[in-house]
Design a protein around this motif. Structure first.
Motif, PDB file in Angstrom:
ATOM      1  N   THR A   1      15.631   6.956  -3.843  1.00 47.58           N
ATOM      2  CA  THR A   1      14.820   5.737  -3.779  1.00 47.58           C
ATOM      3  C   THR A   1      13.750   5.857  -4.851  1.00 47.58           C
ATOM      4  OG1 THR A   1      15.122   5.678  -1.369  1.00 47.58           O
ATOM      5  CG2 THR A   1      13.409   4.251  -2.305  1.00 47.58           C
ATOM      6  N   PRO A   2      13.737   4.961  -5.840  1.00 44.20           N
ATOM      7  CA  PRO A   2      12.664   5.025  -6.837  1.00 44.20           C
ATOM      8  C   PRO A   2      11.302   4.949  -6.146  1.00 44.20           C
ATOM      9  CG  PRO A   2      14.350   3.451  -7.488  1.00 44.20           C
ATOM     10  CD  PRO A   2      14.664   3.867  -6.074  1.00 44.20           C
ATOM     11  N   ILE A   3      10.326   5.662  -6.673  1.00 45.43           N
ATOM     12  CA  ILE A   3       9.035   5.777  -5.993  1.00 45.43           C
ATOM     13  C   ILE A   3       8.372   4.424  -5.772  1.00 45.43           C
ATOM     14  CG2 ILE A   3       7.607   6.222  -8.033  1.00 45.43           C
ATOM     15  CD1 ILE A   3       6.287   8.489  -6.150  1.00 45.43           C
ATOM     16  N   GLU A   4       8.564   3.480  -6.691  1.00 41.51           N
ATOM     17  CA  GLU A   4       7.985   2.140  -6.516  1.00 41.51           C
ATOM     18  C   GLU A   4       8.634   1.442  -5.315  1.00 41.51           C
ATOM     19  OE1 GLU A   4       9.496   3.146  -9.392  1.00 41.51           O
ATOM     20  OE2 GLU A   4       7.707   3.599 -10.589  1.00 41.51           O
ATOM     21  N   LYS A   5       9.945   1.596  -5.172  1.00 36.05           N
ATOM     22  CA  LYS A   5      10.664   1.000  -4.044  1.00 36.05           C
ATOM     23  C   LYS A   5      10.287   1.711  -2.739  1.00 36.05           C
ATOM     24  CE  LYS A   5      13.708  -1.774  -2.265  1.00 36.05           C
ATOM     25  NZ  LYS A   5      13.329  -3.173  -2.042  1.00 36.05           N
ATOM     26  N   TYR A   6      10.076   3.022  -2.823  1.00 40.45           N
ATOM     27  CA  TYR A   6       9.637   3.799  -1.665  1.00 40.45           C
ATOM     28  C   TYR A   6       8.313   3.251  -1.136  1.00 40.45           C
ATOM     29  CZ  TYR A   6       7.884   7.965   0.834  1.00 40.45           C
ATOM     30  OH  TYR A   6       7.365   8.842   1.762  1.00 40.45           O
ATOM     31  N   GLU A   7       7.357   3.036  -2.038  1.00 39.50           N
ATOM     32  CA  GLU A   7       6.064   2.490  -1.613  1.00 39.50           C
ATOM     33  C   GLU A   7       6.241   1.098  -1.017  1.00 39.50           C
ATOM     34  OE1 GLU A   7       1.658   1.275  -3.319  1.00 39.50           O
ATOM     35  OE2 GLU A   7       2.809   2.800  -4.400  1.00 39.50           O
ATOM     36  N   GLU A   8       7.042   0.277  -1.654  1.00 32.53           N
ATOM     37  CA  GLU A   8       7.291  -1.075  -1.136  1.00 32.53           C
ATOM     38  C   GLU A   8       7.922  -1.006   0.261  1.00 32.53           C
ATOM     39  OE1 GLU A   8      10.516  -4.525  -2.108  1.00 32.53           O
ATOM     40  OE2 GLU A   8       9.519  -3.617  -3.849  1.00 32.53           O
ATOM     41  N   ASN A   9       8.909  -0.147   0.427  1.00 39.73           N
ATOM     42  CA  ASN A   9       9.565   0.008   1.736  1.00 39.73           C
ATOM     43  C   ASN A   9       8.578   0.508   2.787  1.00 39.73           C
ATOM     44  OD1 ASN A   9      11.967  -0.725   0.518  1.00 39.73           O
ATOM     45  ND2 ASN A   9      12.783   1.351   0.436  1.00 39.73           N
ATOM     46  N   TYR A  10       7.773   1.489   2.403  1.00 38.70           N
ATOM     47  CA  TYR A  10       6.794   2.049   3.345  1.00 38.70           C
ATOM     48  C   TYR A  10       5.785   0.983   3.768  1.00 38.70           C
ATOM     49  CZ  TYR A  10       6.065   6.775   5.162  1.00 38.70           C
ATOM     50  OH  TYR A  10       6.063   7.901   5.948  1.00 38.70           O
ATOM     51  N   ARG A  11       5.351   0.167   2.823  1.00 43.28           N
ATOM     52  CA  ARG A  11       4.426  -0.931   3.147  1.00 43.28           C
ATOM     53  C   ARG A  11       5.067  -1.887   4.149  1.00 43.28           C
ATOM     54  NH1 ARG A  11      -0.106  -1.536   0.241  1.00 43.28           N
ATOM     55  NH2 ARG A  11      -0.260  -0.285  -1.666  1.00 43.28           N
ATOM     56  N   THR A  12       6.321  -2.201   3.931  1.00 44.60           N
ATOM     57  CA  THR A  12       7.014  -3.113   4.840  1.00 44.60           C
ATOM     58  C   THR A  12       7.129  -2.498   6.233  1.00 44.60           C
ATOM     59  OG1 THR A  12       8.254  -4.049   2.983  1.00 44.60           O
ATOM     60  CG2 THR A  12       9.136  -4.447   5.194  1.00 44.60           C
ATOM     61  N   ILE A  13       7.448  -1.211   6.291  1.00 36.32           N
ATOM     62  CA  ILE A  13       7.519  -0.508   7.578  1.00 36.32           C
ATOM     63  C   ILE A  13       6.167  -0.575   8.283  1.00 36.32           C
ATOM     64  CG2 ILE A  13       7.713   1.795   8.623  1.00 36.32           C
ATOM     65  CD1 ILE A  13       9.872   2.363   6.390  1.00 36.32           C
ATOM     66  N   ILE A  14       5.105  -0.269   7.557  1.00 33.79           N
ATOM     67  CA  ILE A  14       3.755  -0.303   8.124  1.00 33.79           C
ATOM     68  C   ILE A  14       3.406  -1.702   8.613  1.00 33.79           C
ATOM     69  CG2 ILE A  14       1.293  -0.117   7.537  1.00 33.79           C
ATOM     70  CD1 ILE A  14       2.156   2.228   5.628  1.00 33.79           C
ATOM     71  N   ASP A  15       3.647  -2.707   7.769  1.00 36.87           N
ATOM     72  CA  ASP A  15       3.310  -4.085   8.136  1.00 36.87           C
ATOM     73  C   ASP A  15       4.060  -4.535   9.382  1.00 36.87           C
ATOM     74  OD1 ASP A  15       1.499  -4.336   6.027  1.00 36.87           O
ATOM     75  OD2 ASP A  15       2.979  -5.252   4.678  1.00 36.87           O
ATOM     76  N   LYS A  16       5.342  -4.191   9.463  1.00 39.77           N
ATOM     77  CA  LYS A  16       6.130  -4.585  10.638  1.00 39.77           C
ATOM     78  C   LYS A  16       5.582  -3.927  11.908  1.00 39.77           C
ATOM     79  CE  LYS A  16      10.543  -5.638   8.435  1.00 39.77           C
ATOM     80  NZ  LYS A  16      10.919  -6.883   9.072  1.00 39.77           N
ATOM     81  N   ILE A  17       5.226  -2.655  11.810  1.00 41.26           N
ATOM     82  CA  ILE A  17       4.708  -1.955  12.985  1.00 41.26           C
ATOM     83  C   ILE A  17       3.328  -2.487  13.361  1.00 41.26           C
ATOM     84  CG2 ILE A  17       3.960   0.280  13.895  1.00 41.26           C
ATOM     85  CD1 ILE A  17       6.164   1.525  12.055  1.00 41.26           C
TER      86      ILE A  17
END
Length: 162
Positions: free
Chosen positions: A45-61
């Protein structure tokens, strides 16, 4: 789930987390995201996509009202154990390990969102060889240590947020 990346987490977050209506969610991703695909030479997972995915995970939770503790991943000793593909424990062109780069993203997000943050990598650093089964996965001692560190942090976190 073994082998999962943040991409996989997003695919199952609704069923495995949100629908359970938790009070507290512990999020620990990055080991597989930061691994290198030998055929491309790039992170899974490119690091930029990793951060984007992590943000989405955080926002959903956060949208559920749950508290979140982010947990940094431990380093690996893949080369010592001759692990298979993909390649773990790789370093970028400046010589900094990808685990460290990906953990920096997790720490940044914890600070930004004012979430709990547990740096497992720092706790495991001096005893990693005795905690790893195959260079990546935890043995019984590693699992016991993780359990203790995470449960201790959860108690500290609960006291701070009461």
């Amino acid at each position: 789930v073994g082998g999962d990346t943040t991409v996989h987490a997003l695919n199952r977050i609704q069923k495995d987390v949100i629908e359970k209506n938790p009070d507290l969610v512990i999020v620990n991703f990055g080991m597989n995201d930061q691994a290198i695909n030998p055929s491309t030479g790039k992170n899974l997972t490119p690091i930029e996509k990793y951060e984007e995915n992590y943000r989405t995970i955080i926002d959903k939770i956060l949208s559920t009202g749950s508290d979140i503790i982010l947990v940094a991943v431990h380093d690996v000793c893949d080369s010592k154990y001759g692990g298979g593909a993909p390649t773990y424990n790789a370093k970028d062109s400046s010589g900094v390990g990808y685990v460290d780069r990906f953990n920096e993203v997790v720490k940044k997000l914890a600070d930004e969102y004012k979430l709990g943050f547990l740096d497992i990598n720092s706790l495991a650093e001096k005893q990693l060889d005795s905690m790893i089964l195959d260079g990546i996965h935890l043995n019984d001692k590693g699992q016991e240590n993780y359990c203790k560190w995470i449960s201790d942090y959860c108690f500290e976190y609960a006291e701070k947020t009461d």
